[in-house]
Design a protein around this motif. Structure first.
Motif, PDB file in Angstrom:
ATOM      1  N   ILE A  71       0.824  -1.209   0.000  1.00  0.00           N
ATOM      2  CA  ILE A  71       0.000   0.000   0.000  1.00  0.00           C
ATOM      3  C   ILE A  71       0.861   1.263   0.000  1.00  0.00           C
ATOM      4  O   ILE A  71       0.598   2.196  -0.774  1.00  0.00           O
ATOM      5  N   PRO A  72       1.914   1.361   0.846  1.00  0.00           N
ATOM      6  CA  PRO A  72       2.768   2.561   0.763  1.00  0.00           C
ATOM      7  C   PRO A  72       3.440   2.739  -0.589  1.00  0.00           C
ATOM      8  O   PRO A  72       3.575   3.874  -1.076  1.00  0.00           O
ATOM      9  N   ASP A  73       3.845   1.644  -1.221  1.00  0.00           N
ATOM     10  CA  ASP A  73       4.485   1.744  -2.533  1.00  0.00           C
ATOM     11  C   ASP A  73       3.503   2.258  -3.588  1.00  0.00           C
ATOM     12  O   ASP A  73       3.863   3.102  -4.419  1.00  0.00           O
ATOM     13  N   VAL A  74       2.283   1.762  -3.563  1.00  0.00           N
ATOM     14  CA  VAL A  74       1.271   2.219  -4.521  1.00  0.00           C
ATOM     15  C   VAL A  74       0.934   3.684  -4.282  1.00  0.00           C
ATOM     16  O   VAL A  74       0.809   4.480  -5.232  1.00  0.00           O
ATOM     17  N   LEU A 105       3.727   5.743  -5.629  1.00  0.00           N
ATOM     18  CA  LEU A 105       3.693   5.766  -7.086  1.00  0.00           C
ATOM     19  C   LEU A 105       2.642   6.750  -7.597  1.00  0.00           C
ATOM     20  O   LEU A 105       2.911   7.533  -8.530  1.00  0.00           O
ATOM     21  N   LEU A 106       1.474   6.751  -6.991  1.00  0.00           N
ATOM     22  CA  LEU A 106       0.414   7.652  -7.432  1.00  0.00           C
ATOM     23  C   LEU A 106       0.774   9.110  -7.150  1.00  0.00           C
ATOM     24  O   LEU A 106       0.567   9.997  -8.000  1.00  0.00           O
ATOM     25  N   PHE A 107       1.316   9.367  -5.977  1.00  0.00           N
ATOM     26  CA  PHE A 107       1.638  10.753  -5.611  1.00  0.00           C
ATOM     27  C   PHE A 107       2.791  11.305  -6.440  1.00  0.00           C
ATOM     28  O   PHE A 107       2.708  12.405  -7.003  1.00  0.00           O
ATOM     29  N   LEU A 108       3.878  10.537  -6.528  1.00  0.00           N
ATOM     30  CA  LEU A 108       5.031  11.001  -7.299  1.00  0.00           C
ATOM     31  C   LEU A 108       4.742  11.012  -8.793  1.00  0.00           C
ATOM     32  O   LEU A 108       5.297  11.842  -9.528  1.00  0.00           O
ATOM     33  N   GLY A 109       3.885  10.094  -9.237  1.00  0.00           N
ATOM     34  CA  GLY A 109       3.524  10.084 -10.645  1.00  0.00           C
ATOM     35  C   GLY A 109       2.791  11.347 -11.063  1.00  0.00           C
ATOM     36  O   GLY A 109       2.943  11.816 -12.197  1.00  0.00           O
ATOM     37  N   ARG A 110       2.012  11.926 -10.162  1.00  0.00           N
ATOM     38  CA  ARG A 110       1.321  13.180 -10.469  1.00  0.00           C
ATOM     39  C   ARG A 110       2.299  14.332 -10.666  1.00  0.00           C
ATOM     40  O   ARG A 110       1.974  15.301 -11.360  1.00  0.00           O
ATOM     41  N   LEU A 111       3.475  14.228 -10.091  1.00  0.00           N
ATOM     42  CA  LEU A 111       4.482  15.273 -10.255  1.00  0.00           C
ATOM     43  C   LEU A 111       5.319  15.084 -11.514  1.00  0.00           C
ATOM     44  O   LEU A 111       5.698  16.068 -12.174  1.00  0.00           O
ATOM     45  N   LEU A 112       5.627  13.837 -11.849  1.00  0.00           N
ATOM     46  CA  LEU A 112       6.572  13.564 -12.928  1.00  0.00           C
ATOM     47  C   LEU A 112       5.897  13.323 -14.279  1.00  0.00           C
ATOM     48  O   LEU A 112       6.432  13.716 -15.315  1.00  0.00           O
ATOM     49  N   GLU A 113       4.752  12.664 -14.276  1.00  0.00           N
ATOM     50  CA  GLU A 113       4.113  12.289 -15.536  1.00  0.00           C
ATOM     51  C   GLU A 113       3.722  13.498 -16.401  1.00  0.00           C
ATOM     52  O   GLU A 113       3.910  13.459 -17.632  1.00  0.00           O
ATOM     53  N   GLY A 135       9.762  -6.525  -4.077  1.00  0.00           N
ATOM     54  CA  GLY A 135       9.296  -5.211  -3.657  1.00  0.00           C
ATOM     55  C   GLY A 135       9.358  -4.199  -4.782  1.00  0.00           C
ATOM     56  O   GLY A 135       9.974  -4.428  -5.828  1.00  0.00           O
ATOM     57  N   PHE A 136       8.698  -3.092  -4.523  1.00  0.00           N
ATOM     58  CA  PHE A 136       8.628  -1.992  -5.480  1.00  0.00           C
ATOM     59  C   PHE A 136       9.453  -0.797  -5.016  1.00  0.00           C
ATOM     60  O   PHE A 136       9.323   0.292  -5.551  1.00  0.00           O
ATOM     61  N   HIS A 137      10.308  -1.029  -4.031  1.00  0.00           N
ATOM     62  CA  HIS A 137      11.046   0.079  -3.418  1.00  0.00           C
ATOM     63  C   HIS A 137      12.051   0.701  -4.374  1.00  0.00           C
ATOM     64  O   HIS A 137      12.376   1.888  -4.258  1.00  0.00           O
ATOM     65  N   GLY A 138      12.563  -0.090  -5.300  1.00  0.00           N
ATOM     66  CA  GLY A 138      13.513   0.461  -6.261  1.00  0.00           C
ATOM     67  C   GLY A 138      12.880   1.516  -7.151  1.00  0.00           C
ATOM     68  O   GLY A 138      13.498   2.555  -7.435  1.00  0.00           O
ATOM     69  N   VAL A 139      11.643   1.274  -7.586  1.00  0.00           N
ATOM     70  CA  VAL A 139      10.953   2.256  -8.417  1.00  0.00           C
ATOM     71  C   VAL A 139      10.627   3.505  -7.610  1.00  0.00           C
ATOM     72  O   VAL A 139      10.737   4.631  -8.113  1.00  0.00           O
ATOM     73  N   VAL A 140      10.224   3.329  -6.355  1.00  0.00           N
ATOM     74  CA  VAL A 140       9.955   4.489  -5.504  1.00  0.00           C
ATOM     75  C   VAL A 140      11.218   5.337  -5.340  1.00  0.00           C
ATOM     76  O   VAL A 140      11.173   6.575  -5.425  1.00  0.00           O
ATOM     77  N   ALA A 141      12.350   4.665  -5.115  1.00  0.00           N
ATOM     78  CA  ALA A 141      13.616   5.404  -5.022  1.00  0.00           C
ATOM     79  C   ALA A 141      13.929   6.122  -6.327  1.00  0.00           C
ATOM     80  O   ALA A 141      14.403   7.271  -6.323  1.00  0.00           O
ATOM     81  N   GLY A 142      13.644   5.477  -7.464  1.00  0.00           N
ATOM     82  CA  GLY A 142      13.880   6.118  -8.744  1.00  0.00           C
ATOM     83  C   GLY A 142      12.993   7.326  -8.970  1.00  0.00           C
ATOM     84  O   GLY A 142      13.436   8.348  -9.515  1.00  0.00           O
TER      85      GLY A 142
END
Length: 277
Positions: A2-5, A8-16, A62-69
């Motif tokens: 849940i934290p990873d998702v 992803l949603l929050f940071l995606g709104r900034l980068l996408e 885990g999805f932590h690598g993408v979050v770090a990216g």
């Protein structure tokens, strides 16, 4: 999960919106694959050096690598943006990847389970930076990567460590970009201007970072100028009040002096004044 998702949603709104949907999806998939491959190689290498079956049979994911990216992407696009946590901790966005790695390392020592996340976070941070630094295509289609000094690898570390890290980063940069960096460094700017093409480093993302840094520097200068003006006004006000106090103190003295003169002295003074007139 849940934290990873949520991240992803929050940071995606900034980068996408800046990168575009296609580039954002490519970035997520590429970082995820590279992080998985690097973690697998690291675990196998650790087994051959230690001969401990833990490195081969421990299930890690885990999805932590993408979050770090994604945090590295935030560092690239808005490095000077201020972030406040619980109205106490305040820092700039350029330190988000470094703080994420540091927090993961601390949790590895405090909570053993978090050591499974460390390879993903470290490799996700590095592979995402390498892609954005050297290989991410620009809108013009001619240049790749982000060669600005604010996005150099040593900027992930404190000032005291940057000279040492900068030497290692230079060697890694030569290995990653090779002769392409040398060719890009000798691009004729006159030819680009004549062809109506943008110069290297003039992409909208970098221009936005420059505007943000310029606005911050302007605000700091205006604040200093306002403080200096306020200090000058306070000093001038103090001098004026001191002069008025001295004049007020001198007035009774003059009155008292005039009152102490005798009639003959006052008449003589009046006569002298009439002669001068």
């Amino acid at each position: 999960l849940i934290p990873d998702v949520a991240a992803l949603l929050f940071l995606g709104r900034l980068l996408e919106p800046v990168w575009g949907s296609k580039e954002f999806l490519r970035f997520v998939l590429l970082v995820n694959v590279l992080t998985t491959v690097c973690t697998f190689i690291a675990m196998v290498t650790a087994y051959y050096f230690t001969f401990q079956g833990y490195f081969l049979y421990e299930p890690i994911s885990g999805f932590h690598g993408v979050v770090a990216g994604l945090l590295v992407g935030v560092k690239q696009l808005m490095p000077d943006h201020d972030i406040t946590i619980a109205y106490i901790l305040k820092f700039r966005a350029k330190w988000l990847p470094s703080l994420f790695v540091l927090l993961t390392v601390v949790l590895c020592f405090c909570i053993g389970h978090y050591r499974l996340f460390l390879p993903f976070v470290v490799f996700g941070t590095y592979t995402s930076w390498a892609y954005l630094r050297f290989f991410q295509p620009k809108a013009d289609g001619q240049f790749k990567g982000d060669p600005s000094d604010d996005f150099a690898f040593e900027t992930f570390f404190p000032e005291a460590l940057r000279p040492v890290v900068g030497t290692v980063a230079t060697i890694l940069g030569r290995l990653l970009c090779g002769r392409r960096a040398d060719r890009a460094a000798v691009v004729d700017e006159d030819e680009l201007l004549a062809a109506g093409k943008p110069l290297p480093g003039s992409d909208p993302a970098e221009a936005s970072r420059r505007r943000e840094r310029g606005a911050r520097a302007l605000e700091e200068r205006l604040a200093k100028a306002a403080e200096a003006a306020a200090a000058g006004a306070a000093a001038a006000g103090g001098s004026a009040s001191g002069g008025a106090t001295a004049a007020a103190a001198a007035a009774p003295t003059a009155v008292a002096t005039g009152a102490s003169l005798g009639p003959s002295e006052r008449s003589a003074s009046s006569g002298n004044l009439a002669d001068k007139v």
